[in-house]
Design a protein around this motif. Structure first.
Motif, short mmCIF file in Angstrom:
data_model
loop_
_atom_site.label_atom_id
_atom_site.label_comp_id
_atom_site.label_asym_id
_atom_site.label_seq_id
_atom_site.Cartn_x
_atom_site.Cartn_y
_atom_site.Cartn_z
N UNK A 1 -10.75 52.07 -61.47
CA UNK A 1 -9.79 50.97 -61.44
C UNK A 1 -9.78 50.23 -62.78
N UNK A 2 -8.61 49.78 -63.19
CA UNK A 2 -8.49 49.03 -64.43
C UNK A 2 -9.29 47.74 -64.39
N UNK A 3 -9.58 47.24 -63.19
CA UNK A 3 -10.34 45.99 -63.05
C UNK A 3 -11.85 46.22 -62.96
N UNK A 4 -12.28 47.47 -63.13
CA UNK A 4 -13.69 47.83 -63.00
C UNK A 4 -14.12 48.65 -64.20
N UNK A 5 -15.42 48.58 -64.55
CA UNK A 5 -15.97 49.47 -65.58
C UNK A 5 -17.29 50.01 -65.07
N UNK A 6 -17.40 51.34 -65.17
CA UNK A 6 -18.70 51.95 -64.87
C UNK A 6 -18.80 53.27 -65.61
N UNK A 7 -20.03 53.74 -65.78
CA UNK A 7 -20.23 55.04 -66.43
C UNK A 7 -21.29 55.81 -65.67
N UNK A 8 -21.23 57.14 -65.78
CA UNK A 8 -22.19 57.96 -65.07
C UNK A 8 -22.09 59.42 -65.47
N UNK A 9 -23.13 60.17 -65.15
CA UNK A 9 -23.19 61.59 -65.46
C UNK A 9 -22.30 62.36 -64.48
N UNK A 10 -21.41 63.19 -65.02
CA UNK A 10 -20.52 64.06 -64.24
C UNK A 10 -19.53 63.30 -63.35
N UNK A 11 -19.38 61.99 -63.52
CA UNK A 11 -18.56 61.17 -62.64
C UNK A 11 -17.14 61.07 -63.20
N UNK A 12 -16.23 61.84 -62.63
CA UNK A 12 -14.84 61.80 -63.09
C UNK A 12 -14.07 60.63 -62.51
N UNK A 13 -14.71 59.85 -61.67
CA UNK A 13 -14.10 58.63 -61.19
C UNK A 13 -14.57 57.41 -61.96
N UNK A 14 -15.39 57.63 -62.99
CA UNK A 14 -15.92 56.54 -63.80
C UNK A 14 -15.02 56.27 -65.00
N UNK A 15 -15.23 55.12 -65.63
CA UNK A 15 -14.53 54.82 -66.88
C UNK A 15 -15.00 55.75 -67.99
N UNK A 16 -16.31 55.95 -68.03
CA UNK A 16 -16.94 56.82 -69.02
C UNK A 16 -17.74 57.89 -68.29
N UNK A 17 -17.43 59.14 -68.58
CA UNK A 17 -18.20 60.24 -68.01
C UNK A 17 -19.12 60.82 -69.07
N UNK A 18 -20.38 61.00 -68.71
CA UNK A 18 -21.33 61.70 -69.56
C UNK A 18 -21.47 63.12 -69.00
N UNK A 19 -21.06 64.13 -69.74
CA UNK A 19 -21.11 65.50 -69.21
C UNK A 19 -22.54 65.90 -68.82
N UNK A 20 -22.64 66.74 -67.80
CA UNK A 20 -23.95 67.14 -67.30
C UNK A 20 -24.79 67.80 -68.38
N UNK B 1 -1.03 51.33 -68.39
CA UNK B 1 -2.39 51.68 -67.99
C UNK B 1 -2.67 51.30 -66.54
N UNK B 2 -2.12 50.18 -66.11
CA UNK B 2 -2.38 49.71 -64.75
C UNK B 2 -1.75 50.63 -63.70
N UNK B 3 -0.70 51.36 -64.05
CA UNK B 3 -0.08 52.29 -63.10
C UNK B 3 -0.95 53.50 -62.85
N UNK B 4 -1.74 53.88 -63.84
CA UNK B 4 -2.57 55.07 -63.72
C UNK B 4 -4.00 54.75 -63.26
N UNK B 5 -4.59 53.70 -63.79
CA UNK B 5 -5.98 53.37 -63.46
C UNK B 5 -6.03 52.54 -62.18
N UNK B 6 -5.85 53.22 -61.07
CA UNK B 6 -5.78 52.56 -59.76
C UNK B 6 -7.09 52.64 -58.99
N UNK B 7 -8.03 53.44 -59.48
CA UNK B 7 -9.25 53.69 -58.72
C UNK B 7 -9.15 54.94 -57.86
N UNK B 8 -7.97 55.56 -57.84
CA UNK B 8 -7.77 56.81 -57.12
C UNK B 8 -7.40 57.92 -58.12
N UNK B 9 -7.35 59.14 -57.63
CA UNK B 9 -6.89 60.27 -58.44
C UNK B 9 -7.72 60.43 -59.72
#
Length: 362
Positions: free
Chosen positions: A295-314, A283-291
Motif C-alpha cells: 500500500x502507498x500508505x505503508x512501507x516494509x521490506x523483506x526477503x522474497x516478499x513481492x508484496x513489500x515496498x522493497x524486496x531483497x532477492x533470496x 502511484x496511488x492507483x497501483x499501490x493499493x496493497x493488492x496485486x
C-alpha cells in the motif's frame, strides 16, 4: 575516403507531468571507411526545437536546445542512428525538465559509492482501445489472472510478436537488455534493462531509448503501448518499473548490513515523500496493497516478499551481498528521477557505513 549519409533520430523528453518521448530526424554526412562508422557524440551537432509545442517554453521565447548525450544504431532504419538528447535553455544551462542533469549531479556527489541500477519495465499492448488479446466488448474479460505469467500457447499469450521484435531491436542497438517475459495479465509484458557493468546514468539512457524503440515497433504493427500504471481496473495487476539498486558496499562481502541500512533510510517519512514525488503519476492507483504491491500508505521490506515496498532477492540473502529491488516505481516513471531519489536517500547512509567499516578494520 567515402561518405555515409545517416538518418539521425534526435529523441528527447517533453515537458508533460508524465514526460513523453518526442523525436525528429536530422540527415548528416560523415566520413566512413568500408561502411564502418567511427562516430562519437561530437559528430552529432546540437539542435533546437519549438519548446512552446512540448510544454517547455512560451511562444514568445520558444527555442530550446537539444544536446546529444547518447547514440546507438537505429535498427529500424538503414544508416540510422538514434541520438538521445537532454534539453537545455538557450544559455546552455539544463532546462527545468532536464532530470538527467540532476542525476549526474547526484552521481558526481556520491561517485565513491558507485551506484548501479537496473529496471524491470512492465507495459500493456493495446489495440482499438482494448488490451491486446481481449474482446472488444468491455463486458467480456479474459479468464482471471493465473495462466498468463511466462505463459506459452494460444489464448494465454497476446503480443509476443511485438515483444520479440523489440528484444531483437534492443540487441541490435547494443542496449543492455537482459531478457523479456509475458506478465501476469493477458497482453501485459516486461523486459529488463541495465546490468552490473552499466552505470546508473547509462542504464537510464538505455531504458529511455528502449521505450522509444518499443513505441516505434508497436506503431509499425498497428498497436499501442500503454505505460499507465493501472490501465485495467478490477482484479488485474498494474504495471511497474521495478528498480534494482546497489552500491559498491552492497555488492561486496558483508553487503547485507548496508542493504538493511539502505532499507531503513528509505523507510523514513521524508524519504517516502520524496519517492512518491519521483515514482510516477498515478502511484496511488497501483499501490493499493493488492496485486503484488505494498500500500502507498505503508512501507516494509523483506526477503522474497513481492508484496513489500522493497524486496531483497533470496539469492542476495543467501550469499550475504548484492542489491535490493524497489517495487514502488510506476511503469510511467522517469528512471532519472527514480535513481536520483534512491541515490540521495541511500548513498549518504551507505557512505557513512563504509567509513565505519573502514574504521573497524584499522
Amino acid at each position: 575516403m567515402s561518405t555515409a549519409t545517416l538518418r539521425c533520430e534526435y529523441v528527447w523528453l517533453d515537458g508533460g507531468e508524465t514526460q513523453q518521448l518526442r523525436s525528429k530526424t536530422r540527415v548528416i554526412s560523415v566520413n566512413s571507411e568500408e561502411e564502418n562508422w567511427n562516430l562519437s557524440l561530437t559528430d552529432f551537432p546540437a539542435w533546437s526545437f519549438d519548446g512552446s509545442s512540448t510544454g517547455q517554453a512560451t511562444t514568445e521565447n520558444s527555442d530550446c536546445v537539444l544536446r546529444p548525450v547518447f547514440a546507438c544504431v537505429d535498427p529500424n532504419r538503414n544508416n540510422g542512428v538514434i541520438v538521445l538528447c537532454d534539453v537545455l535553455n538557450t544559455d546552455l544551462t539544463p532546462h527545468e525538465t532536464n532530470y538527467r542533469a540532476r542525476l549526474i549531479d547526484a552521481m558526481i556527489k556520491h561517485h565513491q559509492t558507485e551506484p548501479f541500477a537496473g529496471f524491470e519495465q512492465e507495459y500493456f499492448l493495446y489495440t482499438e482501445g482494448t488490451p491486446f488479446g481481449w474482446a472488444t466488448d468491455p463486458e467480456v474479460t479474459p479468464e482471471p489472472q493465473g495462466p498468463y505469467y511466462c505463459a506459452v500457447g494460444d489464448g494465454k499469450v497476446a503480443g509476443r510478436g511485438v515483444s520479440e521484435l523489440h528484444l531483437s531491436a534492443c540487441i541490435a542497438a547494443s542496449l543492455s537488455v537482459q531478457g523479456v517475459n509475458a506478465e501476469v495479465a493477458l497482453g501485459q509484458w516486461e523486459y529488463q534493462m541495465g546490468g552490473p557493468n552499466v552505470n546508473a546514468v547509462a542504464s537510464c539512457d538505455h531504458l529511455w531509448v528502449s521505450r522509444y524503440l518499443l513505441h516505434r515497433i508497436a506503431e509499425s504493427q498497428g498497436v499501442a503501448v500503454s505505460l499507465d500504471p493501472k490501465p485495467v481496473e478490477g482484479d488485474w495487476n498494474g504495471s511497474g518499473l521495478h528498480t534494482n539498486f546497489s552500491t559498491k558496499s552492497m555488492r561486496a562481502e558483508g553487503g547485507m548490513k548496508h542493504i538493511a541500512a539502505a532499507c531503513e533510510a528509505l523507510s523514513d517519512p521524508e524519504a517516502v515523500t520524496k519517492a512518491k514525488a519521483a515514482y510516477g503519476e498515478g502511484l496511488e492507483r497501483r499501490l493499493t496493497g493488492e496485486h503484488e504491491t505494498c500500500s502507498i500508505s505503508e512501507f516494509r521490506y523483506g526477503v522474497s516478499d513481492r508484496g513489500a515496498s522493497i524486496r531483497i532477492p533470496w539469492v542476495v540473502d543467501r550469499q550475504g551481498f548484492g542489491y535490493f529491488e524497489d517495487r514502488r516505481p510506476n511503469s510511467n516513471a522517469d528512471p532519472y528521477r527514480v535513481v536520483t531519489a534512491l541515490i540521495e536517500t541511500v548513498c549518504p547512509v551507505v557512505s557513512v557505513g563504509e567509513e565505519a567499516s573502514a574504521d573497524e578494520g584499522k
